[in-house]
Design a protein around this motif. Structure first.
Motif, mmCIF file in Angstrom:
data_model
loop_
_atom_site.group_PDB
_atom_site.id
_atom_site.type_symbol
_atom_site.label_atom_id
_atom_site.label_comp_id
_atom_site.label_asym_id
_atom_site.label_seq_id
_atom_site.Cartn_x
_atom_site.Cartn_y
_atom_site.Cartn_z
ATOM 1 N N ARG A 45 9.369 -19.248 -75.229
ATOM 2 C CA ARG A 45 8.479 -19.627 -74.128
ATOM 3 C C ARG A 45 9.131 -19.351 -72.778
ATOM 4 N NH1 ARG A 45 7.836 -23.183 -70.545
ATOM 5 N NH2 ARG A 45 9.689 -24.353 -71.176
ATOM 6 N N ARG A 62 -3.233 -18.397 -74.889
ATOM 7 C CA ARG A 62 -3.274 -17.994 -76.295
ATOM 8 C C ARG A 62 -1.921 -17.438 -76.745
ATOM 9 N NH1 ARG A 62 -8.294 -16.159 -74.522
ATOM 10 N NH2 ARG A 62 -7.653 -13.972 -74.484
ATOM 11 N N ARG A 84 0.987 -18.453 -75.584
ATOM 12 C CA ARG A 84 1.842 -19.634 -75.754
ATOM 13 C C ARG A 84 1.560 -20.313 -77.102
ATOM 14 N NH1 ARG A 84 4.203 -20.480 -70.791
ATOM 15 N NH2 ARG A 84 2.963 -19.956 -68.938
ATOM 16 N N GLU A 85 0.273 -20.387 -77.472
ATOM 17 C CA GLU A 85 -0.083 -20.993 -78.756
ATOM 18 C C GLU A 85 0.521 -20.212 -79.921
ATOM 19 O OE1 GLU A 85 -4.298 -21.189 -78.886
ATOM 20 O OE2 GLU A 85 -4.470 -22.686 -77.286
ATOM 21 N N VAL A 106 4.140 -21.091 -80.258
ATOM 22 C CA VAL A 106 4.280 -22.389 -80.915
ATOM 23 C C VAL A 106 4.090 -22.240 -82.426
ATOM 24 C CG1 VAL A 106 3.263 -24.692 -81.140
ATOM 25 C CG2 VAL A 106 3.590 -23.683 -78.873
ATOM 26 N N GLY A 107 3.245 -21.300 -82.832
ATOM 27 C CA GLY A 107 2.995 -21.065 -84.248
ATOM 28 C C GLY A 107 4.111 -20.337 -84.967
#
Length: 751
Positions: A205, A253, A255-256, A259-260
């Motif tokens: 990130r 999206r 960033r998501e 995280v995944g």
């Protein structure tokens, strides 16, 4: 699954052994009976290269073309397929050597990299089952890793994944005219994704945030560069592009995805692929251009994320380049060496695309909407871009290249000849003077006026700046643009056509409901009269921009005299408003109508008594008169503009203007063709508006012609019942011009 696959990729063994391990690993993780990998070969053929579950004897024997069977369909469309009952799908094809008849459900995703499908990854289950969206996305992520192996030549025979070397001609859409010869340089993602699985999501990130900051700084510097210093639409679209680069939606999206569990690079690629897949079926040109902008931003962000990574481009071809891409963002074209970039060929793209506006500013020939371009072209292939005729020649033979070089030499000679005539008025040998004007839609077009020898702008299409903006421009923005146009014209007349939106030109800032026949639907003046505030705002901006200069306003798609009166009354209201508020009025105001609807021709005498001038939109008038869509492949050329019926229609319009004492102009494509231009002059037209590139040829033909002599012959031909008199006119003009003086060399009527 990603970690398992990463371990397999990092392990030893031959490429085939790793492939076998990969399909076994994926099948086990997905609980599937079958996992297969098909790799693209020369000639757009897919070959089964690895499988877990199918008959091993089918390896390197089972082949299918793009579009053949479900696997070929996935490769051809570049989109995933997930089916509970695959054998009932109309695209299903049975290959007996595979033994796949016992499997019901199938999920397949394209193995795509750098805008190119390199193969297909397939999962199959014996039982019928519904695949979830998450499962499809997971397999697409795995396909990203496989794409690196295939493109890197790690899969047996994948290095042979090239075109078959035969010459190909691809027809498309003209975006910017001109000719160019060079070798193909494929525009593609620059960064190899070495790591897909994130070790530390928080660190990924932070890397993303740093790359976003660096990208925004570089875009600021790009806007300050010499190439983009001048004001104009090309700068405005880049400023809009900078706003897109800051859009919170797509950044969220990414960033998501981090995280995944994905790395920042893989997360960007994931969001980019998802966006492309979801928008693959969208035909709206504005949305397609936004997709191109988003893809450009994603690739640019990946460059900033991994600036030290090895570029994945093939070696730069020697000499001049032709840049090849599915689509291109407006900033990307500036990344290439302008001294070597000679042309641009796009699978998508339109005349109003952001990259098209920048390409015009740089004077680069561009052809768009070239089907299967990326499937045909390989890096280094010799190419010819013919922007004038909207075609690209891939791997042309030496004879064809020599012929084009000769054509370019002739073109250079013609340009030199036309340049010598630039300041000479278009007066025929019998003293008939024809004013040659240019059509424009951009500031960069207006800047060519003096170089082209145009006496003014006969048609300024005001809708193009509206089409490239996310929001409807307010009065201040419109005023600034129109003022720039008038300043750039340096006192030459400019005729502004009011907003011609609707039909195939849908404004992104305006809601257009679907219509069965949009060309005959709610468009142009019809929108303006139903939404008078839009038309009044534009007229207000035009009045302010004039600032004491003469103002010429032309209304499109007029169908009745009453509609013209209504439009004129709105302009009168705005003129009164300007007087009441102390705004400087134009020195003179002329209001005209475009004649492009056949019903208006039947009322042309009444209209001519009320309008200050008329302008014939020959393109629409011809297609509406013959009920033949000029964009339809089967009927576009079925009816000739030199049909006596059409000539009689044109003659009636010219005579109505002469009787009323008002000027009449033709501003369609017909005006820019030398033979048709002579016929129009013979019919009584004394002003023609055309593309700047056509002015020289038309002027040369008029200088060498005797219009009075031609008038008598054209009047005779209009009385015939023939469907076309083109051949007769060609022969007549050629014979009359063949023996003229050396100062006026003969023209080729269809030059």
């Amino acid at each position: 699954m990603l970690r398992l696959l990463r371990d397999v990729m990092a392990g030893g063994g031959t490429p085939q052994e790793r492939l076998d391990s990969i399909v076994k690993t994926i099948a086990g993780a997905m609980g599937a009976e079958v996992c297969s990998i098909y790799v693209r070969r020369a000639g757009n053929v897919l070959e089964l290269c690895a499988t877990e579950g199918l008959n091993p004897e089918a390896l390197y024997r089972t082949r299918m073309k793009f579009g053949e069977g479900l696997v070929g369909h996935i490769a051809d469309t570049g989109r995933p397929v997930a089916l509970a009952e695959a054998q009932t799908h109309p695209k299903f094809a049975y290959f007996p050597e595979t033994g796949e008849e016992i499997y019901h459900s199938l999920m397949g995703v394209p193995i795509r990299r750098s805008e190119r499908v390199h193969g297909v990854l397939v999962i199959q289950h014996t039982a019928a089952r519904q695949y979830t969206e998450e499962e499809v996305e997971s397999v697409e992520t795995l396909a990203m890793v496989l794409a690196e192996m295939i493109s890197g030549g790690e899969i047996p025979g994948s290095a042979a994944n090239r075109g078959d070397g035969t010459p190909v001609r691809i027809g498309g859409t003209r975006i910017n005219g001109g000719l160019a010869i060079g070798r193909a340089r494929l525009h593609r993602p620059r960064i190899v994704i070495h790591r897909v699985v994130a070790e530390d999501p928080e660190d990924e990130r932070r890397r993303l945030d740093a790359a976003l900051s660096a990208m925004h700084d570089s875009l600021d510097r790009l806007l300050d560069s010499d190439a983009m210093a001048a004001a104009g639409e090309h700068r405005e679209v880049l400023e809009t592009y900078r706003i897109i680069a800051s859009d919170a939606g797509w950044i969220g999206r990414i960033r998501e995805a981090i995280v995944g569990g994905l790395t920042a690079e893989a997360a960007i690629q994931r969001v980019r692929d998802d966006t492309r897949a979801r928008m693959a079926g969208v035909t709206d040109p504005y949305i397609r251009e936004r997709l191109a902008d988003f893809e450009d931003v994603a690739l640019r962000l990946m460059q900033h994320l991994s600036p030290d990574s090895t570029p994945d481009d093939e070696a730069e071809p020697e000499g001049d380049w032709i840049l090849i891409a599915r689509s291109l963002g407006p900033a990307e074209i500036l990344d290439y060496d302008q001294s070597r970039l000679r042309g641009l060929a796009l699978e998508e793209g339109s005349a109003t695309a952001h990259v098209a506006i920048v390409a015009r500013a740089l004077d680069i020939p561009v052809v768009g909407r070239l089907p299967n371009l990326l499937g045909e072209v390989e890096p280094g292939d010799p190419l010819i871009v013919d922007g004038d005729h909207a075609q690209v020649f891939v791997r042309p033979g030496e004879d064809a290249r020599a012929s084009f070089r000769a054509g370019m030499a002739v073109r250079a000679e013609q340009r030199a000849r036309y340049a010598a005539l630039r300041d000479r008025p278009a007066v025929s040998i019998d003293g008939v003077r024809v004013s040659l004007l240019m059509n424009a839609g951009l500031l960069v077009d207006v800047a060519q006026m003096a170089a082209a020898g145009a006496e003014g702008v006969g048609l300024y299409r005001t809708e193009i700046p509206f089409l490239v903006r996310r929001e409807y421009p307010d009065v201040e923005a419109q005023t600034l643009l129109y003022r720039r146009v008038l300043v750039a014209a340096e006192g030459r007349p400019v005729t502004f056509r009011t907003l011609d939106a609707g039909g195939d030109k849908r404004l992104p800032s305006f809601e257009h409901e679907p219509e069965e026949n949009p060309a005959l639907g709610w468009r142009a003046l019809r929108i303006g009269l139903d939404r008078p505030s839009l038309l009044r705002q534009q007229m207000r901006a035009l009045i302010r921009a004039a600032e004491g200069r003469p103002l010429r306003v032309m209304v499109p798609m007029v169908t009745t005299v009453e509609e013209f009166r209504a439009a004129r009354s709105l302009l009168d209201l705005e003129l009164q408003r300007a007087r009441d508020r102390g705004v400087a009025e134009p020195a003179d105001v002329a209001v005209g109508a475009m004649v492009e609807v056949p019903a208006l021709v039947l009322a042309i005498e009444a209209l001519a008594r009320e309008a200050d001038f008329l302008s014939v939109g020959s393109n629409d008038l011809h297609q509406f008169l013959y009920a033949a869509d000029r964009g339809g492949e089967r009927v576009a050329n079925r009816y000739d503009t030199l049909d006596p019926v059409f000539l009689r229609v044109l003659q009636r319009i010219a005579q109505a203007g002469e009787a009323a004492g008002i000027p009449v102009t033709v501003c369609g494509e017909m005006a820019g063709r030398p033979l048709e231009a002579l016929v129009l002059a013979a019919l009584g037209y004394r002003a023609l508006s055309m593309s700047p590139i056509s002015i020289g040829a038309v002027k040369e033909s008029i200088l060498a012609a005797n219009i009075s002599e031609l008038r008598d012959y054209v009047n005779y031909l209009t009385k015939l019942s023939s469907s076309s008199v083109r051949n007769r006119l060609q022969n007549y003009v050629s014979e009359r011009l063949r023996d003229r003086s050396d100062d006026h060399p003969p023209i080729t009527p269809d030059d």
